[in-house]
Design a protein around this motif. Structure first.
Motif, PDB file in Angstrom:
ATOM      1  N   VAL A  57       4.584 -15.006   4.204  1.00 57.61           N
ATOM      2  CA  VAL A  57       4.365 -14.271   5.451  1.00 57.61           C
ATOM      3  C   VAL A  57       5.415 -13.178   5.604  1.00 57.61           C
ATOM      4  O   VAL A  57       5.097 -12.041   5.986  1.00 57.61           O
ATOM      5  CB  VAL A  57       4.363 -15.233   6.659  1.00 57.61           C
ATOM      6  N   ASN A  58       6.667 -13.479   5.300  1.00 59.54           N
ATOM      7  CA  ASN A  58       7.724 -12.466   5.402  1.00 59.54           C
ATOM      8  C   ASN A  58       7.484 -11.308   4.439  1.00 59.54           C
ATOM      9  O   ASN A  58       7.733 -10.142   4.789  1.00 59.54           O
ATOM     10  CB  ASN A  58       9.094 -13.100   5.152  1.00 59.54           C
ATOM     11  N   CYS A  59       7.016 -11.597   3.239  1.00 60.54           N
ATOM     12  CA  CYS A  59       6.703 -10.529   2.275  1.00 60.54           C
ATOM     13  C   CYS A  59       5.547  -9.668   2.771  1.00 60.54           C
ATOM     14  O   CYS A  59       5.593  -8.438   2.659  1.00 60.54           O
ATOM     15  CB  CYS A  59       6.368 -11.120   0.909  1.00 60.54           C
ATOM     16  N   ARG A  60       4.526 -10.297   3.320  1.00 62.04           N
ATOM     17  CA  ARG A  60       3.396  -9.537   3.882  1.00 62.04           C
ATOM     18  C   ARG A  60       3.885  -8.613   4.991  1.00 62.04           C
ATOM     19  O   ARG A  60       3.511  -7.443   5.045  1.00 62.04           O
ATOM     20  CB  ARG A  60       2.344 -10.487   4.440  1.00 62.04           C
ATOM     21  N   ARG A  61       4.726  -9.143   5.864  1.00 60.31           N
ATOM     22  CA  ARG A  61       5.232  -8.331   6.980  1.00 60.31           C
ATOM     23  C   ARG A  61       6.092  -7.177   6.477  1.00 60.31           C
ATOM     24  O   ARG A  61       6.049  -6.078   7.034  1.00 60.31           O
ATOM     25  CB  ARG A  61       6.006  -9.209   7.956  1.00 60.31           C
ATOM     26  N   ALA A  62       6.864  -7.411   5.424  1.00 57.67           N
ATOM     27  CA  ALA A  62       7.685  -6.334   4.853  1.00 57.67           C
ATOM     28  C   ALA A  62       6.790  -5.225   4.301  1.00 57.67           C
ATOM     29  O   ALA A  62       7.097  -4.033   4.466  1.00 57.67           O
ATOM     30  CB  ALA A  62       8.603  -6.891   3.766  1.00 57.67           C
ATOM     31  N   LEU A  63       5.691  -5.595   3.646  1.00 56.27           N
ATOM     32  CA  LEU A  63       4.750  -4.584   3.137  1.00 56.27           C
ATOM     33  C   LEU A  63       4.188  -3.749   4.280  1.00 56.27           C
ATOM     34  O   LEU A  63       4.072  -2.527   4.177  1.00 56.27           O
ATOM     35  CB  LEU A  63       3.609  -5.248   2.368  1.00 56.27           C
ATOM     36  N   VAL A  64       3.843  -4.411   5.391  1.00 59.50           N
ATOM     37  CA  VAL A  64       3.314  -3.697   6.559  1.00 59.50           C
ATOM     38  C   VAL A  64       4.405  -2.817   7.167  1.00 59.50           C
ATOM     39  O   VAL A  64       4.177  -1.637   7.457  1.00 59.50           O
ATOM     40  CB  VAL A  64       2.765  -4.701   7.603  1.00 59.50           C
ATOM     41  N   ASP A  65       5.604  -3.378   7.357  1.00 59.14           N
ATOM     42  CA  ASP A  65       6.701  -2.636   7.992  1.00 59.14           C
ATOM     43  C   ASP A  65       7.120  -1.408   7.194  1.00 59.14           C
ATOM     44  O   ASP A  65       7.547  -0.408   7.769  1.00 59.14           O
ATOM     45  CB  ASP A  65       7.909  -3.548   8.203  1.00 59.14           C
ATOM     46  N   HIS A  66       7.021  -1.468   5.875  1.00 59.76           N
ATOM     47  CA  HIS A  66       7.409  -0.338   5.032  1.00 59.76           C
ATOM     48  C   HIS A  66       6.261   0.642   4.790  1.00 59.76           C
ATOM     49  O   HIS A  66       6.367   1.540   3.954  1.00 59.76           O
ATOM     50  CB  HIS A  66       7.983  -0.842   3.702  1.00 59.76           C
ATOM     51  N   ASP A  67       5.155   0.441   5.519  1.00 55.77           N
ATOM     52  CA  ASP A  67       4.003   1.355   5.477  1.00 55.77           C
ATOM     53  C   ASP A  67       3.450   1.520   4.063  1.00 55.77           C
ATOM     54  O   ASP A  67       3.065   2.610   3.654  1.00 55.77           O
ATOM     55  CB  ASP A  67       4.387   2.714   6.074  1.00 55.77           C
ATOM     56  N   ILE A  68       3.441   0.431   3.311  1.00 56.77           N
ATOM     57  CA  ILE A  68       2.909   0.458   1.952  1.00 56.77           C
ATOM     58  C   ILE A  68       1.410   0.201   1.960  1.00 56.77           C
ATOM     59  O   ILE A  68       0.685   0.672   1.085  1.00 56.77           O
ATOM     60  CB  ILE A  68       3.647  -0.583   1.075  1.00 56.77           C
ATOM     61  N   LEU A  69       0.936  -0.509   2.984  1.00 55.56           N
ATOM     62  CA  LEU A  69      -0.468  -0.886   3.052  1.00 55.56           C
ATOM     63  C   LEU A  69      -1.274   0.087   3.881  1.00 55.56           C
ATOM     64  O   LEU A  69      -0.786   0.676   4.832  1.00 55.56           O
ATOM     65  CB  LEU A  69      -0.599  -2.291   3.640  1.00 55.56           C
ATOM     66  N   ARG A  70      -2.525   0.220   3.517  1.00 50.71           N
ATOM     67  CA  ARG A  70      -3.465   1.046   4.254  1.00 50.71           C
ATOM     68  C   ARG A  70      -4.179   0.166   5.274  1.00 50.71           C
ATOM     69  O   ARG A  70      -4.580  -0.951   4.959  1.00 50.71           O
ATOM     70  CB  ARG A  70      -4.476   1.633   3.277  1.00 50.71           C
ATOM     71  N   LYS A  71      -4.309   0.657   6.485  1.00 46.55           N
ATOM     72  CA  LYS A  71      -5.008  -0.107   7.519  1.00 46.55           C
ATOM     73  C   LYS A  71      -6.424  -0.421   7.047  1.00 46.55           C
ATOM     74  O   LYS A  71      -7.091   0.423   6.467  1.00 46.55           O
ATOM     75  CB  LYS A  71      -5.098   0.690   8.815  1.00 46.55           C
ATOM     76  N   PRO A  72      -6.876  -1.654   7.300  1.00 45.85           N
ATOM     77  CA  PRO A  72      -8.235  -2.016   6.889  1.00 45.85           C
ATOM     78  C   PRO A  72      -9.277  -1.223   7.662  1.00 45.85           C
ATOM     79  O   PRO A  72      -9.064  -0.900   8.834  1.00 45.85           O
ATOM     80  CB  PRO A  72      -8.339  -3.505   7.210  1.00 45.85           C
TER      81      PRO A  72
END
Length: 117
Positions: free
Chosen positions: A18-33
């Motif tokens: 969960v922490n890794c997922r949140r880090a990916l979101v926080d660092h704007d690496i993921l595209r919004k679904p």
């Protein structure tokens, strides 16, 4: 003789995930679904009874507390369907390749077009 994984290990690994997922979101690496069915789903949910709505949320992880900054549990879940877009921000040419790779993985897993066996 191998050591089994304990419940504490499972909990620790889950929280790390969960922490890794949140880090990916926080660092704007993921595209919004994409939400192509948003209006249909909202209109359908208005017609559901409270009991049916609660059951639907349980089945689809709606109340698990796993939504983080607009990224719902389903974003991270296994999918049998081809991805409409990449989940990370990558150049468009690379995105097309990644979408093809995902389709190849589905095919290799024994799933044909649109996730059917």
């Amino acid at each position: 003789m191998g050591l089994g994984i304990t419940n504490e290990d499972r909990v620790r690994l889950y929280h790390n995930l969960v922490n890794c997922r949140r880090a990916l979101v926080d660092h704007d690496i993921l595209r919004k679904p994409t939400d192509s069915s948003g209006s249909f789903l909202r209109n359908t949910l208005r017609r559901l009874s409270k009991h049916k709505l609660d059951k639907l949320r349980q089945e689809h992880g709606g109340d698990t507390g796993e939504t983080y900054k607009g990224f719902h549990y389903a974003f991270w879940a296994f999918s049998r369907q081809p991805l409409p877009q990449s989940i990370s921000r990558i150049p468009e040419a690379d995105e097309q390749v990644m979408l093809q790779v995902f389709q190849i993985i589905l095919t290799y897993a024994g799933l044909g077009q649109n996730g059917k066996l």
